[in-house]
Design a protein around this motif. Structure first.
Motif, PDB file in Angstrom:
ATOM      1  N   LYS A  20       6.852  -2.872  -7.057  1.00 10.71           N
ATOM      2  CA  LYS A  20       5.605  -2.219  -7.445  1.00 10.71           C
ATOM      3  C   LYS A  20       5.557  -0.763  -6.962  1.00 10.71           C
ATOM      4  O   LYS A  20       5.042   0.093  -7.644  1.00 10.71           O
ATOM      5  N   PHE A  21       6.082  -0.499  -5.793  1.00  8.70           N
ATOM      6  CA  PHE A  21       6.069   0.855  -5.230  1.00  8.70           C
ATOM      7  C   PHE A  21       7.463   1.449  -5.166  1.00  8.70           C
ATOM      8  O   PHE A  21       7.667   2.480  -4.531  1.00  8.70           O
ATOM      9  N   ASP A  22       8.417   0.777  -5.777  1.00  6.69           N
ATOM     10  CA  ASP A  22       9.810   1.214  -5.793  1.00  6.69           C
ATOM     11  C   ASP A  22      10.367   1.351  -4.373  1.00  6.69           C
ATOM     12  O   ASP A  22      11.089   2.290  -4.058  1.00  6.69           O
ATOM     13  N   LEU A  23       9.972   0.382  -3.527  1.00  2.49           N
ATOM     14  CA  LEU A  23      10.465   0.308  -2.150  1.00  2.49           C
ATOM     15  C   LEU A  23      11.182  -1.017  -1.970  1.00  2.49           C
ATOM     16  O   LEU A  23      10.668  -2.053  -2.381  1.00  2.49           O
ATOM     17  N   ASN A  24      12.341  -0.978  -1.346  1.00  2.27           N
ATOM     18  CA  ASN A  24      12.947  -2.250  -0.985  1.00  2.27           C
ATOM     19  C   ASN A  24      12.443  -2.632   0.409  1.00  2.27           C
ATOM     20  O   ASN A  24      11.708  -1.880   1.041  1.00  2.27           O
ATOM     21  N   LEU A  25      12.831  -3.809   0.876  1.00  5.58           N
ATOM     22  CA  LEU A  25      12.281  -4.330   2.136  1.00  5.58           C
ATOM     23  C   LEU A  25      12.540  -3.413   3.327  1.00  5.58           C
ATOM     24  O   LEU A  25      11.638  -3.141   4.130  1.00  5.58           O
ATOM     25  N   TRP A  26      13.762  -2.898   3.465  1.00  5.93           N
ATOM     26  CA  TRP A  26      14.041  -2.061   4.636  1.00  5.93           C
ATOM     27  C   TRP A  26      13.263  -0.755   4.579  1.00  5.93           C
ATOM     28  O   TRP A  26      12.840  -0.237   5.608  1.00  5.93           O
ATOM     29  N   GLU A  27      13.048  -0.209   3.377  1.00  8.31           N
ATOM     30  CA  GLU A  27      12.260   1.022   3.265  1.00  8.31           C
ATOM     31  C   GLU A  27      10.809   0.764   3.678  1.00  8.31           C
ATOM     32  O   GLU A  27      10.216   1.552   4.424  1.00  8.31           O
ATOM     33  N   PHE A  28      10.259  -0.343   3.183  1.00 13.86           N
ATOM     34  CA  PHE A  28       8.894  -0.711   3.566  1.00 13.86           C
ATOM     35  C   PHE A  28       8.803  -0.870   5.080  1.00 13.86           C
ATOM     36  O   PHE A  28       7.888  -0.342   5.712  1.00 13.86           O
ATOM     37  N   ASP A  29       9.747  -1.603   5.664  1.00 14.92           N
ATOM     38  CA  ASP A  29       9.732  -1.837   7.115  1.00 14.92           C
ATOM     39  C   ASP A  29       9.794  -0.536   7.907  1.00 14.92           C
ATOM     40  O   ASP A  29       9.071  -0.360   8.884  1.00 14.92           O
ATOM     41  N   MET A  30      10.662   0.368   7.491  1.00 14.89           N
ATOM     42  CA  MET A  30      10.811   1.613   8.235  1.00 14.89           C
ATOM     43  C   MET A  30       9.555   2.479   8.113  1.00 14.89           C
ATOM     44  O   MET A  30       9.047   3.002   9.121  1.00 14.89           O
ATOM     45  N   LEU A  31       9.036   2.610   6.914  1.00 22.05           N
ATOM     46  CA  LEU A  31       7.833   3.411   6.721  1.00 22.05           C
ATOM     47  C   LEU A  31       6.640   2.781   7.441  1.00 22.05           C
ATOM     48  O   LEU A  31       5.842   3.486   8.077  1.00 22.05           O
ATOM     49  N   ALA A  32       6.530   1.452   7.379  1.00 23.35           N
ATOM     50  CA  ALA A  32       5.423   0.768   8.054  1.00 23.35           C
ATOM     51  C   ALA A  32       5.537   0.900   9.569  1.00 23.35           C
ATOM     52  O   ALA A  32       4.525   1.034  10.267  1.00 23.35           O
ATOM     53  N   THR A  33       6.754   0.887  10.092  1.00 23.10           N
ATOM     54  CA  THR A  33       6.959   1.057  11.533  1.00 23.10           C
ATOM     55  C   THR A  33       6.499   2.445  11.974  1.00 23.10           C
ATOM     56  O   THR A  33       5.819   2.591  13.001  1.00 23.10           O
ATOM     57  N   LEU A  34       6.828   3.455  11.206  1.00 29.53           N
ATOM     58  CA  LEU A  34       6.368   4.812  11.530  1.00 29.53           C
ATOM     59  C   LEU A  34       4.846   4.897  11.421  1.00 29.53           C
ATOM     60  O   LEU A  34       4.189   5.531  12.256  1.00 29.53           O
ATOM     61  N   ARG A  35       4.272   4.243  10.438  1.00 38.50           N
ATOM     62  CA  ARG A  35       2.814   4.245  10.266  1.00 38.50           C
ATOM     63  C   ARG A  35       2.135   3.580  11.459  1.00 38.50           C
ATOM     64  O   ARG A  35       1.121   4.066  11.966  1.00 38.50           O
ATOM     65  N   ARG A  36       2.681   2.449  11.918  1.00 38.50           N
ATOM     66  CA  ARG A  36       2.105   1.735  13.064  1.00 38.50           C
ATOM     67  C   ARG A  36       2.161   2.563  14.342  1.00 38.50           C
ATOM     68  O   ARG A  36       1.387   2.330  15.274  1.00 38.50           O
ATOM     69  N   ALA A  37       3.070   3.534  14.399  1.00 33.96           N
ATOM     70  CA  ALA A  37       3.174   4.388  15.581  1.00 33.96           C
ATOM     71  C   ALA A  37       1.923   5.256  15.746  1.00 33.96           C
ATOM     72  O   ALA A  37       1.668   5.776  16.819  1.00 33.96           O
TER      73      ALA A  37
END
Length: 128
Positions: A1-18
Motif C-alpha cells: 500500500k505504501f510501497d514499503l517492504n517489512l524491513w523498510e517499515f521497521d527501520m522507519l518506524a524505529t526512527l519514528r519511535r526515537a
C-alpha cells in the motif's frame, strides 16, 4: 500500500519511535533491528537513495554519523503507522472489552518476562 517492504517499515518506524528529531546512530539502529552492520549499511543506502533518511554528522562525536528521517520519510511512516494501527484495531474489534483487557494483561506479563522483570510488576489487572 505504501510501497514499503517489512524491513523498510521497521527501520522507519524505529526512527519514528526515537522521537523528534527522529534520529539514531547506525549502531543503535542495527542493534534494535537485530541485523548485521553490513546489512544496515546496505539498507541505509537504499533508504537514502529513496529520500526517506539522511545521514548527518553527530554533533557530540565528530567521528560518527547519525541517521535521521527526512520530512518525506516522516510523512510516509506516519501515514503507514496510522493505517497499520487502524488495521490492528479492526482485527481486535471482534473481541469483547473483557477479553481485550485480559489479552492486554497477558501480553504485559509476557513482555515483562521477556524483559527479565518479575511477573506482576506494572501489569494492569485484567478486570480494570
Amino acid at each position: 500500500k505504501f510501497d514499503l517492504n517489512l524491513w523498510e517499515f521497521d527501520m522507519l518506524a524505529t526512527l519514528r519511535r526515537a522521537g523528534a528529531p527522529y534520529r539514531l546512530s547506525p549502531t543503535a539502529l542495527f542493534s534494535t533491528l537485530m541485523v548485521t552492520s553490513g546489512t544496515m549499511t546496505h539498507r541505509l543506502k537504499r533508504l537514502e537513495a529513496s529520500g526517506l533518511v539522511e545521514r548527518m554528522p553527530n554533533e557530540h562525536d565528530a567521528r560518527s554519523m547519525l541517521v535521521q528521517l527526512t520530512s518525506r520519510g516522516l510523512e510516509l511512516i506516519n501515514r503507514a503507522v496510522g493505517v497499520h494501527v487502524e488495521e490492528e484495531r479492526k482485527l481486535l474489534e471482534a473481541l469483547p472489552a473483557v477479553a481485550l483487557a485480559q489479552l492486554d494483561a497477558h501480553l504485559s506479563t509476557l513482555l515483562l518476562s521477556l524483559e527479565g522483570r518479575p511477573a506482576g510488576a506494572d501489569v494492569p489487572d485484567a478486570n480494570d
